[in-house]
Design a protein around this motif. Structure first.
Motif, PDB file in Angstrom:
ATOM      1  N   PRO A 176      38.977  34.100   3.739  1.00 41.20           N
ATOM      2  CA  PRO A 176      40.333  34.200   3.165  1.00 41.20           C
ATOM      3  C   PRO A 176      40.848  35.637   3.029  1.00 41.20           C
ATOM      4  N   MET A 177      40.870  36.377   4.134  1.00 38.58           N
ATOM      5  CA  MET A 177      41.493  37.700   4.085  1.00 38.58           C
ATOM      6  C   MET A 177      42.959  37.533   3.682  1.00 38.58           C
ATOM      7  N   LEU A 178      43.506  38.512   2.982  1.00 43.14           N
ATOM      8  CA  LEU A 178      44.875  38.382   2.479  1.00 43.14           C
ATOM      9  C   LEU A 178      45.876  38.043   3.586  1.00 43.14           C
ATOM     10  N   PRO A 179      45.821  38.667   4.770  1.00 45.75           N
ATOM     11  CA  PRO A 179      46.776  38.298   5.823  1.00 45.75           C
ATOM     12  C   PRO A 179      46.630  36.860   6.316  1.00 45.75           C
ATOM     13  N   VAL A 180      45.512  36.218   5.994  1.00 48.55           N
ATOM     14  CA  VAL A 180      45.323  34.822   6.390  1.00 48.55           C
ATOM     15  C   VAL A 180      46.015  33.887   5.411  1.00 48.55           C
ATOM     16  N   VAL A 181      45.969  34.215   4.131  1.00 52.14           N
ATOM     17  CA  VAL A 181      46.444  33.286   3.100  1.00 52.14           C
ATOM     18  C   VAL A 181      47.803  33.674   2.506  1.00 52.14           C
ATOM     19  N   LYS A 204      33.558  37.964  -0.120  1.00 54.64           N
ATOM     20  CA  LYS A 204      34.152  37.813   1.210  1.00 54.64           C
ATOM     21  C   LYS A 204      34.646  36.401   1.484  1.00 54.64           C
ATOM     22  N   ARG A 205      33.890  35.399   1.115  1.00 51.79           N
ATOM     23  CA  ARG A 205      34.242  34.013   1.441  1.00 51.79           C
ATOM     24  C   ARG A 205      34.991  33.305   0.313  1.00 51.79           C
ATOM     25  N   ARG A 206      35.291  34.057  -0.775  1.00 48.33           N
ATOM     26  CA  ARG A 206      35.847  33.382  -1.943  1.00 48.33           C
ATOM     27  C   ARG A 206      37.232  33.859  -2.369  1.00 48.33           C
ATOM     28  N   THR A 207      37.595  35.089  -2.054  1.00 53.76           N
ATOM     29  CA  THR A 207      38.854  35.624  -2.579  1.00 53.76           C
ATOM     30  C   THR A 207      39.579  36.476  -1.558  1.00 53.76           C
ATOM     31  N   ALA A 208      40.902  36.439  -1.627  1.00 58.61           N
ATOM     32  CA  ALA A 208      41.713  37.236  -0.718  1.00 58.61           C
ATOM     33  C   ALA A 208      41.664  38.720  -1.069  1.00 58.61           C
ATOM     34  N   GLN A 209      41.155  39.031  -2.260  1.00 53.73           N
ATOM     35  CA  GLN A 209      41.006  40.432  -2.676  1.00 53.73           C
ATOM     36  C   GLN A 209      39.610  40.961  -2.332  1.00 53.73           C
ATOM     37  N   ASN A 210      38.955  40.290  -1.409  1.00 53.82           N
ATOM     38  CA  ASN A 210      37.574  40.648  -1.080  1.00 53.82           C
ATOM     39  C   ASN A 210      37.414  42.101  -0.662  1.00 53.82           C
ATOM     40  N   ILE A 211      38.294  42.571   0.221  1.00 51.12           N
ATOM     41  CA  ILE A 211      38.141  43.911   0.766  1.00 51.12           C
ATOM     42  C   ILE A 211      38.516  44.976  -0.260  1.00 51.12           C
TER      43      ILE A 211
END
Length: 320
Positions: free
Chosen positions: A218-223, A153-160
């Motif tokens: 770092p959710m994808l829509p954030v980065v 969750k706190r490390r990659t935009a592909q978390n979800i």
């Protein structure tokens, strides 16, 4: 002229009834389990059980599996609330959660999460009597708590994307609870939910982009630019629809399921395309939450069709 002294009332404040205090505490602990999220998980469990049994399993088994699933998912969500309490305090969407407001203590939440996890594991093993379903339940908890919350969750935009695997497990658990085995059908149901998760969750992340940015998640829509997010959503939606159609020959599904899966899939995919077009035109209103709600409708329609399919006449089977 001196002002008169303030009159201090000796009347004590009315005591809050114990039953009311107990109700408030119970509601706070239930909130830790995130019931609205669990509703979606259970939506995928029951149809998988019906498909596995080719009809209704015993009502006792259905009730026991759904209850065990609630305990398992509730444990994972309670651990998530405990671990992410710092993030939740920074986000407007989550600042009213019990650990942030102080309705539940940190120790209380942690103990509650462990108790639910242990009880759910014992429940699947003893009451349902399936070692496979028990292992899958434990893997679902570990996947969400360790894989998603602690690592991704706190490390990659592909978390979800990869963290969402835990949310796909109920289809496997429901099937295993009935047959104590696995087959291609539950894996296809698993993949439908897997490919559905990004275009379901990313619109929500778009809506609350500032929240996630403030909390440094770092959710994808954030980065990434909205256009890239929309393109990836379309890709996942296409894979989701294709997977739902593969279930037709593999599961011996009827024309009713085929029509529901294809119709709902085209409808939802069009919603993703429309979001992409609005982002291309630079529109300020992307209608993200509308697409988020539509994703829930899509999943409900497809799995409702799975639920109904075993009860339809064999003459309606596509591949007879």
């Amino acid at each position: 002229m001196p002002q008169p002294a303030a009159v201090v009332s000796d009347v004590p404040a009315p005591a809050v009834p114990r039953w009311l205090l107990a109700t408030r505490v119970a509601k706070a602990y239930v909130a830790l389990t995130k019931p609205r999220i669990i509703e979606l998980l259970l939506v995928t469990t029951l149809p998988a059980m019906v498909l596995a049994a080719d009809g209704w399993p015993s009502l006792g088994l259905v009730a026991a599996t759904l209850f065990g699933g609630y305990l398992s998912a509730g444990s994972a969500n309670a651990f998530n609330c405990y671990i992410d309490r710092d993030i939740d305090a920074l986000m407007k969407r989550t600042r009213n959660r019990p650990l942030v407001t102080g309705e539940v203590s940190e120790r209380g939440a942690l103990v509650f999460a462990w108790v639910l996890g242990v009880v759910s594991t014992a429940w699947f093993l003893v009451v349902i009597g399936s070692v496979l379903a028990t292992v899958l339940s434990v893997l679902a908890i570990l996947g969400y708590v360790v894989g998603y919350t602690l690592i991704l969750k706190r490390r990659t935009a592909q978390n979800i994307v990869w963290g969402g695997i835990a949310g796909c497990m109920p289809a496997l658990i429901g099937w295993a609870a009935v047959t104590d085995s696995l087959a291609w059908e539950p894996f296809l149901l698993f993949l439908i939910v897997f490919f559905w998760t990004p275009p379901h969750y990313w619109p929500l992340s778009m809506k609350f982009r500032k929240d996630y940015a403030h909390a440094e998640v770092p959710m994808l829509p954030v980065v990434a630019p909205t256009r890239r997010v929309a393109i990836e959503m379309i890709a996942y939606a296409v894979a989701m629809v294709v997977t739902s159609l593969v279930l037709v020959p593999v599961g011996g599904m009827t024309w009713v399921y085929l029509a529901a899966a294809a119709g709902a899939g085209v409808w939802f995919l069009n919603g993703c395309i429309q979001l992409y077009r609005r982002s291309q035109r630079g529109e300020s209103k992307l209608r993200e939450m509308r697409l988020f709600r539509e994703s829930i409708v899509y999943l409900t329609v497809v799995f409702a069709a799975v639920l109904v399919d075993p009860f339809l006449p064999d003459a309606l089977t596509v591949w007879g």
